[in-house]
Write an enzyme that holds these catalytic residues in place. Sequence first.
Site, mmCIF file in Angstrom:
data_model
loop_
_atom_site.group_PDB
_atom_site.id
_atom_site.type_symbol
_atom_site.label_atom_id
_atom_site.label_comp_id
_atom_site.label_asym_id
_atom_site.label_seq_id
_atom_site.Cartn_x
_atom_site.Cartn_y
_atom_site.Cartn_z
ATOM 1 N N HIS A 1 49.468 79.590 -2.163
ATOM 2 C CA HIS A 1 48.994 79.331 -4.092
ATOM 3 C C HIS A 1 50.352 78.752 -3.801
ATOM 4 O O HIS A 1 51.901 78.293 -3.866
ATOM 5 C CB HIS A 1 48.828 80.161 -4.303
ATOM 6 C CG HIS A 1 48.158 81.052 -4.643
ATOM 7 N ND1 HIS A 1 48.095 82.296 -5.497
ATOM 8 C CD2 HIS A 1 47.549 81.066 -3.006
ATOM 9 C CE1 HIS A 1 46.343 82.414 -4.806
ATOM 10 N NE2 HIS A 1 46.168 82.634 -3.649
ATOM 11 N N GLU B 1 52.553 78.079 -6.592
ATOM 12 C CA GLU B 1 53.637 79.192 -6.994
ATOM 13 C C GLU B 1 54.339 79.087 -6.270
ATOM 14 O O GLU B 1 55.460 79.122 -6.106
ATOM 15 C CB GLU B 1 53.132 79.883 -8.298
ATOM 16 C CG GLU B 1 52.106 79.654 -9.093
ATOM 17 C CD GLU B 1 50.304 79.794 -8.478
ATOM 18 O OE1 GLU B 1 49.962 79.141 -7.730
ATOM 19 O OE2 GLU B 1 49.839 79.550 -10.234
ATOM 20 N N CYS C 1 47.509 84.299 -10.583
ATOM 21 C CA CYS C 1 46.745 85.467 -10.334
ATOM 22 C C CYS C 1 47.923 86.310 -10.140
ATOM 23 O O CYS C 1 48.914 86.189 -10.386
ATOM 24 C CB CYS C 1 45.835 85.027 -8.493
ATOM 25 S SG CYS C 1 48.179 84.988 -7.807
ATOM 26 N N CYS D 1 51.121 85.614 -7.554
ATOM 27 C CA CYS D 1 52.112 84.647 -8.507
ATOM 28 C C CYS D 1 52.903 85.038 -9.679
ATOM 29 O O CYS D 1 53.670 85.205 -9.886
ATOM 30 C CB CYS D 1 51.182 83.512 -8.902
ATOM 31 S SG CYS D 1 50.602 82.596 -6.903
#
Length: 155
Positions: free
Chosen positions: A57, A59, A87, A90
């Site tokens: 991801h 992040e 999410c 993260c």
Amino acid sequence: MTIAASHDDHWMAAAIAQARHAEKSGDVPIGAIIVRDGASVAQTENRTERDHDPTGHAEMLAIRHAAKELQSWRLTGCTLYVTLEPCAMCAGAIVLARFDRLVFGAWDDKAGMVGSLGDLVRNPKLNHRAEVLGGVRADECGALLRDFFAQKRNT
């Protein structure tokens, strides 16, 4: 527009540019920027598809890059800008990295853990909480995702 709002808008625009990079390579268009003392220390985009990595991801990649750049896992004094509400994975990493601020664009009703499904980043039972600003350039961030998935459904 206040100076802080102007800075948030500027850095979110940079995160959107990163999201567009992800889209060009076939990944979900999500971008992230980490800023400290008015300068970018990490700029990344989603790479889950490209790297075949469920932790790829934007992040997570930005956090890894910033920690390496700053030579510290504690990212105090930093603000994370991301185009989509983080999410659970993260959001947990944001807490563990000790971010001062999180600024995100679009809300994520299916997986968002910074207000939509829960709020891990500001959970009072945890040892650290970040200041959160959601909805910055939300329409633009959301449109990137809607257009991406609409195109995927039509192919």
